[in-house]
Every structure is written in C-alpha cells, then in structure tokens.
Design an enzyme around this catalytic site. Structure first.
Site, PDB file in Angstrom:
ATOM      1  N   LYS A 142       0.842  -1.206   0.000  1.00 11.21           N
ATOM      2  CA  LYS A 142       0.000   0.000   0.000  1.00 11.21           C
ATOM      3  C   LYS A 142       0.873   1.250   0.000  1.00 11.21           C
ATOM      4  O   LYS A 142       1.926   1.272   0.659  1.00 11.21           O
ATOM      5  CB  LYS A 142      -0.902  -0.051   1.240  1.00 11.21           C
ATOM      6  CG  LYS A 142      -1.995   1.005   1.311  1.00 11.21           C
ATOM      7  CD  LYS A 142      -2.851   0.770   2.569  1.00 11.21           C
ATOM      8  CE  LYS A 142      -3.972   1.761   2.731  1.00 11.21           C
ATOM      9  NZ  LYS A 142      -4.785   1.489   3.954  1.00 11.21           N
ATOM     10  N   SER A 169      -9.573   1.251   3.000  1.00  9.80           N
ATOM     11  CA  SER A 169      -8.768   2.116   2.167  1.00  9.80           C
ATOM     12  C   SER A 169      -7.638   1.379   1.437  1.00  9.80           C
ATOM     13  O   SER A 169      -6.995   1.973   0.563  1.00  9.80           O
ATOM     14  CB  SER A 169      -8.158   3.234   3.016  1.00  9.80           C
ATOM     15  OG  SER A 169      -7.245   2.716   3.969  1.00  9.80           O
ATOM     16  N   SER A 208      -9.899  -1.081   6.931  1.00  9.74           N
ATOM     17  CA  SER A 208      -9.187  -0.834   5.672  1.00  9.74           C
ATOM     18  C   SER A 208      -8.471  -2.041   5.080  1.00  9.74           C
ATOM     19  O   SER A 208      -8.061  -1.998   3.918  1.00  9.74           O
ATOM     20  CB  SER A 208      -8.192   0.315   5.841  1.00  9.74           C
ATOM     21  OG  SER A 208      -8.885   1.541   5.827  1.00  9.74           O
TER      22      SER A 208
END
Ligand SMILES: *[C@@H]1O[C@H](CO)[C@@H](O)[C@H](O)[C@H]1NC(C)=O
Ligand SMILES: *[C@@H]1O[C@H](CO)[C@@H](O)[C@H](O)[C@H]1NC(C)=O
Ligand SMILES: *[C@@H]1O[C@H](CO)[C@@H](O)[C@H](O)[C@H]1NC(C)=O
Ligand SMILES: *[C@@H]1O[C@H](CO)[C@@H](O)[C@H](O)[C@H]1NC(C)=O
Ligand SMILES: *[C@@H]1O[C@H](CO)[C@@H](O)[C@H](O)[C@H]1NC(C)=O
Ligand SMILES: *[C@@H]1O[C@H](CO)[C@@H](O)[C@H](O)[C@H]1NC(C)=O
Ligand SMILES: *[C@@H]1O[C@H](CO)[C@@H](O)[C@H](O)[C@H]1NC(C)=O
Ligand SMILES: *[C@@H]1O[C@H](CO)[C@@H](O)[C@H](O)[C@H]1NC(C)=O
Ligand SMILES: *[C@@H]1O[C@H](CO)[C@@H](O)[C@H](O)[C@H]1NC(C)=O
Ligand SMILES: CC(=O)N[C@H]1CO[C@H](CO)[C@@H](O)[C@@H]1O
Length: 547
Positions: free
Chosen positions: A103, A184, A208
C-alpha cells in the site's frame, strides 16, 4: 508387508501429483505462494519472468482499475539478483523471489514514492525503509510496486470515494462494472483478486484491510495493533493502525504475516507482543496445517450486531442470509456455534463519538512525527495544518478540493473542539473505547461465553476490533445474487453492491490470538472454497507459464 507396500505406493503417488509441469501450473489469478515457490524451485520459471509477467498484468488492467500507483523501477534488477542467489543455493527466506505489492502509505527508501495518495508527499523521502518493508526484503520478497489507496487512508474528506487518491486516480474492483473497491487498502484488494502480484500488503485503522478484502473475494488479516510495526507507515492513529496482508488464500496471508510480525525498537506498541517463552512468534503458516481446526471450536454470533446493521441498511440482507446458511457447514465441521452472544453495550457503541475523537487527536500528533522523519520534504510540510494548507490552496485542482472536502482535518484542527493526543481530554475517550470494544463488546462476549472467536458478516465486523486493536481475519463467503439491485455509493459514481459483488465472513478474537484465528479461517476456507466460484469481469491474460 501390505501396509509397507501401501505406504510406498502412497509416497510415490504424492510425488507424482506434486510434479510440476507447464500444463498443470495454475493461472496467476489462482496461484498460491506454495505453487509459485514450487515453480521457482523446479525451474519452471524464474523471478525475473515472474516480475515481468506481473508488470504485464498490471499494465493490462491498470488503465481501467488503477490498482497500482507506481511499479518499482528496480523490480527486474532485484529479481535478477535473487535468481542468481537461488542458483547458488542461497535463499534469503520463505518469500525468496516472491513479488508483493504494498500500500502506498508504507514507506520504502528506493525509487518509489510513498504519498498516501497526495501530491504533497510526491518526491518526499523517508530516512530508511519502513520496518515492514525491510522485513519483506529480508524474507526475500520483491517489492513490485505501490498499491493505490483511498487517499490518506480515508482520513480527509466526508465527500470522497473509496479507492480515490489524487496521486493514483480512482481504483475500481473487478466483479461488476465500475465496482466500488472499498478501502482504504483498495489497490491491495483489487491486485490480490486479479493476481497482479503473488500477495499484497495493506493497513487498517478501522476496516481498511477487512473491507476491501471482503469486497474483492480475497482474504485479509487485520493483526493486533502492535504485532506489526508502524515504523515509517504514514499514520492515522497509533492506537488503531496496523499493517497486514491481503491475499488469495489464508495460508498466503499467513506467510506474509510471518515475515512482517515482530518487535521493533521504533514502534513501542510492538513490545506488547507475548513471545512464546524464548522470544519466538507463533507459527502462522503452520496454523494452516490443520484442516480440522473447526472441530471443537466455540464460535459466537452477536445477533444484536446483525440486527443493528440490518436496521441501518437492509440491502446487506443477502450477506446475512449467506452467513447464516454457512453455519451448517461450520457445525458439521465440528464447531459449536452459539447465537445471541450479544455485545452488551452495542447501543452505546453505535452512539459513541469516541473513536473519531481518538483518531483525529492521534492524526495530528502521529502525522507530525512521520513528517518530521522525512529526509527530503519537497513541500516543507511538518504538520497537519501544513498538509491542509497545501491541499486547499497550493494544489486544489490536483487534490480535487473543494469537491472532495477536508472535513475530517477541519474538525481535527478546530481551535475550540480539536486537540492532539498529548491533551488530557483524550484519556476518558480512550477509556470509553476500551470498554465499548472490551467488556461491553468483543472481549466481554468472548469471555462470558467461553468462545474461541466471534463470527460476523465481514461488513459488520471491523469497528469492534478497531477500537481496541484486536485482530480479525476475513475469508470469502459468497456474492450477491444475479437479481440483486444495483446500489451506488453515495457519490453515485461507483457500484457499492449489486450482482456478483463478493462478501466475506470474519473471525474476531482476543489480542495476539492470530494463530488461532488463522487456523479457524483456514479450516473454514478449505470446507467452503468460495473464492474460485466467483469470477471477475476482467482477467489479465499474461501468464508466466504458457501451457
Ligand atoms: C516519484 O514520482 C515522481 C513523479 O512521478 C518521479 O519523478 C520520481 O522518480 C518518483 N520517485 C521518487 C523517489 O521521488
Ligand atoms: C530505529 O530508528 C533509528 C533512527 O531513529 C535507526 O537508526 C534504526 O536503524 C531504527 N531501527 C530499526 C530496527 O529500523
Ligand atoms: C440478542 O440479540 C438478539 C437480536 O437483537 C435478541 O433477539 C436476543 O434476545 C438477544 N439475546 C440476549 C441473550 O440478549
Ligand atoms: C428492505 O426494506 C424495504 C422497506 O421495508 C423492503 O421493501 C425491502 O424488501 C427490504 N429489502 C430486503 C433486501 O430485505
Ligand atoms: C453498558 O450497558 C449496561 C447495561 O445496559 C449499562 O448499565 C451501562 O451503563 C452501560 N455502560 C456504558 C459505559 O455505557
Ligand atoms: C442511541 O441512543 C438513543 C438514546 O439513548 C437510542 O434510542 C438509540 O437507539 C441509539 N442508537 C442506536 C443506533 O443504537
Ligand atoms: C499538541 O498540543 C500541545 C498543546 O496544545 C502543543 O504544545 C503541541 O505542540 C501539539 N503537538 C502537535 C504535534 O501538534
Ligand atoms: C522548502 O524549503 C526550502 C528551503 O527553505 C526552499 O528552498 C523551498 O523553496 C521550499 N519549498 C516550498 C514548496 O515551499
Ligand atoms: C460532493 O461531491 C459531489 C460529486 O462530485 C459534488 O457534486 C458535491 O458538490 C460535493 N459536495 C460537497 C459538499 O462538496
Ligand atoms: C502504474 C500506473 O499505471 N500508474 C498510473 C496511476 O494513475 C495515475 C493517475 O490516474 C496515472 O498517471 C499513472 O500512470
């Protein structure tokens, strides 16, 4: 003698079935780490070929899905070095030569940016790799690129969309046209689903990892806060942030967790890890050796949670129906399932504003600490106020301000009501979370009913674990039926739920109980094998082995 003869026969049969050939190597959308390791070990392909193939796959789908923000320009060179080491019989660790996407809030000191999706951090450099990135490299993994995300891990705007970032564009998932990828860790979820890397890394503050994993038909492990270091990860909250894997199988996720977990002098929360006697972490991969782990397990369903979520939004009824229907399989696998292991203070939880207060207070302090460590900081930002100023005035077009507002930051920076986490006003709010997630929520239910885990539809699960830093694992459970209505996100630009949109089942447990949750999740996965029954609308065509 017959028994011995039989044993020899069985061993030979086993050898024959594991013989890897071009015709039986699975497509990369299904390949597990064990498959890829076997392919590398048998010389069916090398890591350079694997990296090139994944880069081709990314190039095929990224113009539409925007799952990846940047590919690592050094990936092929790193693979070349790892191939040479393998040829000399030297393996760095269990992930030697395995490509992973991480990420874009997990810092690396290399040619890639770490921006949390904002142009304010483009060109910024950390002093070193984040602890988890350095652990991945030490295990032999190849950091293939940075996965796109909801900007600032979804801690900026009340008017944005899951998976949108200024720096990476809009991530979309691949189970229906224009699918909301959730967030996310949106790009990590989509990339795992489509096999754009062997495995992926995400972060979670509240949902997330679990949420994009469940909406992308993959597995997510949200570790206990403190099991995985947040050193040089762009933060929201020291109390709730955690780094964890998103992968196609529980065992693949366990491999990644094994590589990144552990104490780090630069994240004091990791000192709480209970090292088994002699300083050894549990073996999360070995937790996947027992397909019968559900036998004798006590699992509780907090029925009042399900009732509350359906009252709030009954469109998730198909997720609940599938969840209740799968209890037959769980029970026939030998687990005891208890209904009505309710969370006693659910009403207070639903009305509580404590979590938001903690996150805003932490963000001010923790973001400043992150920015303060940068060795290159092109926009000279040292505080949330600086970042907000950049977003609103220096670069409103790129950051899509004011359409995507900065409401979360405005609240944090409000001179009357906002405060940072050195303010004594945070103490009672943290206490409230500890109670609502603890005795009044998850931990109370586990203890009162003598449970191994709480189980819930994954969409309902994150909040309870989030506020106390407890672990959870999500596994694919099903997808919306063909006649399900198409329901858009609130901006009206992405499909939230509709035909074929996947969902998961989550196991929640006590702090540092990952090995148990992984064992249960793996056994559930083996009994159900849902992932392979749900197809994406788009499949990258590049394969490392062409049969
Ligand atoms: C960051 O992104 C910019 C613009 O795409 C690029 O020029 C640069 O090489 C990237 N990497 C670093 C470390 O700045
Ligand atoms: C911890 O941070 C210091 C700098 O403050 C650095 O020198 C050290 O290498 C870091 N330790 C690890 C394990 O990354
Ligand atoms: C648990 O919650 C369900 C749904 O709200 C309710 O029907 C049930 O009576 C509750 N059970 C207990 C023991 O509180
Ligand atoms: C949700 O509630 C509405 C209004 O009560 C009802 O018409 C609809 O059928 C319900 N949907 C589901 C999926 O239960
Ligand atoms: C938790 O629930 C109990 C029972 O409803 C109630 O008496 C108590 O006040 C609640 N505690 C908090 C902190 O809300
Ligand atoms: C919030 O609290 C009010 C009053 O205390 C209660 O009526 C309501 O049900 C609570 N909200 C939720 C979602 O539980
Ligand atoms: C936190 O608040 C205190 C008191 O207002 C202030 O002195 C300190 O500089 C603030 N720290 C950050 C990182 O904002
Ligand atoms: C950042 O600070 C440096 C050194 O003071 C200055 O040269 C540069 O112009 C500043 N950059 C921005 C975008 O303000
Ligand atoms: C939120 O975004 C939508 C879609 O772009 C836009 O029409 C609307 O004006 C925005 N709302 C606010 C309050 O900024
Ligand atoms: C690797 C890649 O395709 N990156 C793209 C990510 O999205 C941004 C914005 O849409 C593009 O500019 C990049 O090329």
């Amino acid at each position: 003698m017959i028994a011995l003869w039989k044993l020899v026969f069985v061993l030979q049969a086993a050898l024959v079935t594991t013989q890897l050939t071009a015709s039986n190597f699975p497509p990369l959308i299904d390949a597990t780490i064990d498959d890829i390791k076997a392919g590398l070990e048998s010389g069916l392909f090398n890591s350079v070929a694997l990296v090139r193939t994944y880069l081709d796959r990314i190039a095929e789908v990224n113009p539409v899905l925007r799952a990846v923000t940047e590919a690592n320009p050094d990936a092929v060179d790193i693979a070349t070095a790892l191939d040479a080491e393998r040829a000399e019989g030297k393996l760095r660790g269990p992930l030697h030569g395995i490509p992973i996407l991480i990420k874009n809030n997990i810092a690396t000191l290399d040619k890639m940016n770490t921006t949390a999706g904002s142009f304010v951090l483009l060109g910024a450099l950390p002093p070193r790799d984040s602890f988890v990135a350095s652990r991945l490299r030490a295990a032999g993994a190849i950091i293939l690129g940075k996965a796109n995300l909801s900007q600032w891990a979804n801690f900026r705007s009340s008017n944005s969309s899951n998976g949108w970032s200024a720096h990476g564009g809009q991530v979309k998932a691949a189970y229906i046209q224009d699918q909301d990828p959730s967030g996310s860790s949106s790009g990590s979820g989509v990339a795992a689903a489509l096999g754009l890397a062997a495995v992926c890394l995400g972060t979670e503050t509240d949902g997330s990892i679990l949420s994009p994993a469940h909406r992308n038909n993959v597995v997510g492990i949200k570790p206990t806060v403190g099991l995985t270091s947040r050193d040089l990860v762009i933060p929201i909250s020291e109390h709730q942030d955690t780094v964890g894997p998103i992968a196609r199988t529980v065992k693949d996720a366990a491999y990644v967790l094994q590589a990144i977990a552990g104490m780090d002098e630069n994240d004091s929360y990791t000192s709480a890890i209970p090292m088994d006697g002699v300083g050894v972490l549990p073996d999360y991969v070995a937790a996947c050796n027992n397909e019968e782990a559900l036998r004798g397990a006590r699992l509780g369903i907090p029925s009042n949670v399900i009732e509350l979520f359906l009252q709030f939004d009954n469109s998730s009824q198909p997720e609940v129906d599938a969840f209740l229907a799968v209890m037959g399989i769980i029970e026939s696998a030998g687990a005891v399932v208890l209904q009505n292991t309710n969370f006693t203070n659910l009403t207070e939880w639903a009305n509580s504003t404590a979590e938001g207060t903690v996150l805003r207070a932490d963000f001010i302090t923790n973001l400043a600490a992150y920015l303060g460590q940068l060795t290159t900081n092109p926009n000279n930002v040292t505080s949330l106020a600086d970042v907000a100023r950049f977003t609103k005035t220096a670069s409103p077009d790129l950051e899509e301000f004011p359409d995507r507002n900065t409401e979360t930051w405005d609240m944090a920076l409000d001179p009357e009501t906002g405060f940072n986490n050195t303010d004594p006003r945070i103490v009672p709010v943290l206490e409230e979370n500890r109670f609502l997630g603890g005795e009044g929520g998850l931990l109370g239910a586990l203890d009162r009913h003598g449970l191994d885990a709480i189980i819930l539809p994954s969409g309902f699960a994150p909040g309870f674990a989030a506020i106390i830093g407890a672990p959870a694992v999500t596994v694919p459970l099903g997808s919306y039926p063909a006649d399900a209505p198409v329901i858009m996100n609130f901006r009206g630009d992405l499909v939230d739920t509709g035909p074929n949109v996947p969902f998961g089942l989550a196991f929640l447990g006590r702090h540092f109980d990952e090995a148990k949750l992984i064992g249960l999740a793996h056994a559930f996965e083996q009994k159900t094998k849902v992932r392979g029954t749900i197809q994406t609308i788009m499949v990258p065509s590049a394969e490392v082995v062409v049969a």
